[in-house]
Structure formats: structure tokens, C-alpha cells
Design an enzyme around this catalytic site. Sequence first.
Site, PDB file in Angstrom:
ATOM      1  NE  ARG A  62      -3.944   1.783   2.246  1.00 31.25           N
ATOM      2  CZ  ARG A  62      -4.100   2.743   3.340  1.00 31.25           C
ATOM      3  NH1 ARG A  62      -3.339   2.529   4.498  1.00 31.25           N
ATOM      4  NH2 ARG A  62      -5.094   3.621   3.456  1.00 31.25           N
ATOM      5  CG  HIS A  66      -1.414   5.046  -0.588  1.00 29.53           C
ATOM      6  ND1 HIS A  66      -2.328   6.028   0.406  1.00 29.53           N
ATOM      7  CD2 HIS A  66      -2.390   4.114  -0.950  1.00 29.53           C
ATOM      8  CE1 HIS A  66      -3.619   5.258   0.452  1.00 29.53           C
ATOM      9  NE2 HIS A  66      -3.541   4.158  -0.110  1.00 29.53           N
ATOM     10  CG  ASN A  94      -1.188   8.853   2.714  1.00 25.51           C
ATOM     11  OD1 ASN A  94      -1.695   7.958   2.114  1.00 25.51           O
ATOM     12  ND2 ASN A  94      -0.944   9.854   1.959  1.00 25.51           N
ATOM     13  CG  HIS A 193      -8.178  -3.995  -0.212  1.00 26.62           C
ATOM     14  ND1 HIS A 193      -9.116  -3.356  -0.129  1.00 26.62           N
ATOM     15  CD2 HIS A 193      -6.969  -3.325  -0.154  1.00 26.62           C
ATOM     16  CE1 HIS A 193      -8.625  -1.952  -0.036  1.00 26.62           C
ATOM     17  NE2 HIS A 193      -7.435  -2.018  -0.074  1.00 26.62           N
TER      18      HIS A 193
END
Length: 319
Positions: A62, A66, A94, A193
Site C-alpha cells: 500500500r 500511495h 494516509n 486487499h
Amino acid sequence: MASSISFACTVLTLLLIICVQSEAKLSSNFYDSTCPNALTTIRTAIRTAISRERRMAASLVRLHFHDCFIQGCDASILLNDSSTITSEKHATGNMNSVRGFQVIDNAKSQVEKICPGVVSCADILAVAARDASVYVGGPSWKVKLGRRDSTTANLSLANTQLPDFQASLDSLISLFSTKGLSARDMVALSGAHTIGQAQCVTFRTRIYCNTSDINLGFAATRKRKCPASGGDATLAPLDPVTPNSFDNNYFKNLIKKKGLLASDQVLFSGGSTDSIVLEYSKKRKKFESDFAAAMIKVGNINPLTGSEGQIRKLCYTVN
């Protein structure tokens, strides 16, 4: 005569530009001569961190994602506040959520010991995501290297260009499209996920206010540890079946209306991505192959190369 010299100089300049651009391309063997043990060193640091905390695998995937969605893959997400920088860590998507910074800092420290000033934080993020996937049984892919680190961060972009946990299908498809990623890429990447956890605050509305697009038994189970108010940071697995293993159970859960986040379940809710979810639920290898291909695309989003940016000595601050 003067015009001939001028023309020759112009041609030479263009050739130099072409050469520089060619040299600036990402390459899987970028550090073969300058830091041949870089990848092994990073891998060891990443494996050690995940062995201590299995959840860290999802966090590192992740973190890279990001980073690349804001300004491109330039390690801007790692920068702390300073007199000239407002950190992206404060962004809604975040703050108190993205983690793994200390793992990247440690990997960077280990690499600096063998090759000071050579390997970028942006490349470490990209390699860490791949190594994290492999450690928990996910696919591997060839990471192209040669990214450089930014000297800026962009909080405003981070507040508007990261996927939201309540986003609609159309908005998700549109957002990913702006990064050069297709709807299939988006669904495959959402499959990350299959590992990791989410905070109660991100799925409270789904389990308390949705009765038509959620398995009621699943909602009841989640309510036991996620109260209607309070306990915002309480965690629940994104995939309750095999939360620490990279597989395709995430997609099987969506078909059963057991997606934890609204942005998960929207991938299988009568829309254009239903067929992709069905495909991945039946064909794990296809999902893993598409995930690896999509992660390569993510890693290629607007990297700084050549003489752009810098190679930070410490990932959390500019040189």
C-alpha cells in the site's frame, strides 16, 4: 560556415538529449554494477520485518501504491514536515493509516552501508512491495529500477487523488484511468486487499447503514468489534478467510457480499467490473498474473530519472 557549425551543434545537442533520455529509462539491472547487492539487502530487511509482523506485507504494498499515485513514484510519501514541506502523511487517505515507514528507513540504512548515495528511496519502495507480495505467497514481478527521489511533497494532491474507501465504481475507474490504469488493472490491484486490515472508521457506515449489498451475518460479525460510535482504530481483516495469505479469496468474498469496504463491494455490485471479479474468483493464477502486470504499471507512473530529483541519504528528509 557559421551556419554549418550552428547546424552541427544543434544536431549534437539533439543526439545528447536522446542519449540522456535513453540512459534515464528504468531498467531491471540498473544497480548491477553500482550496487550489486542492493536487492538482496532490501529483500532481507523486508523479510525480517514481515516475519515480525505479518500485516506489514500489506502495508508495504500500500505504501508504494500511495506514493506512486501522488506526483508519481518518487518517494514523496516518505517525507516528513519541514520548513519547506508539508508532508503527504497528513492526507486523509494516509493519516493514521499508511505505515511501514520505519521498515523502509531500515532497508535504506542497510543499503547505505554498502553503497552510500546510490539507491533511491523510491526504488526501495518498489522493491519492498514486490518482496512483500512474494513473502506472503503472492506473485513476483521484475521491478525496473532507476527512480530518483523528489525534493517536494504534495498534500493537496494526496487529499484528492488517493482512492476513497467509499468511492463509487465510476469514480474509481476514472481515477485509475488518470494514472494510465484500466478497469481491469484497478480490480486486480484492489485484490491486494486479500491481505491486510482496515480500521473500523472506514467500514462502520457499510456495516450499520447498508442492508441491501452486504451479507447480514458478515455485518453482524464485524459489529462485535466495531461499535456504532467509538473504537475508530479497531482493526478487522479485509479478507476474513485467509487474512495473511495472498490468494483470490478476496474476490470470492465479494461475490458473497462480504467486502469489508464499500469501495471493495462496489467492484461486484451489478456494474461493469462484475465479470472481472467472477473471473478472478475462479482463476487465481490469472488474478496473480494481472496483479503483477498492474504493479509494474504502477511502478512506472511518472518516475523521476536521470538528473531529476536526488538520491536521498535519509528517506524522510531531503539532502
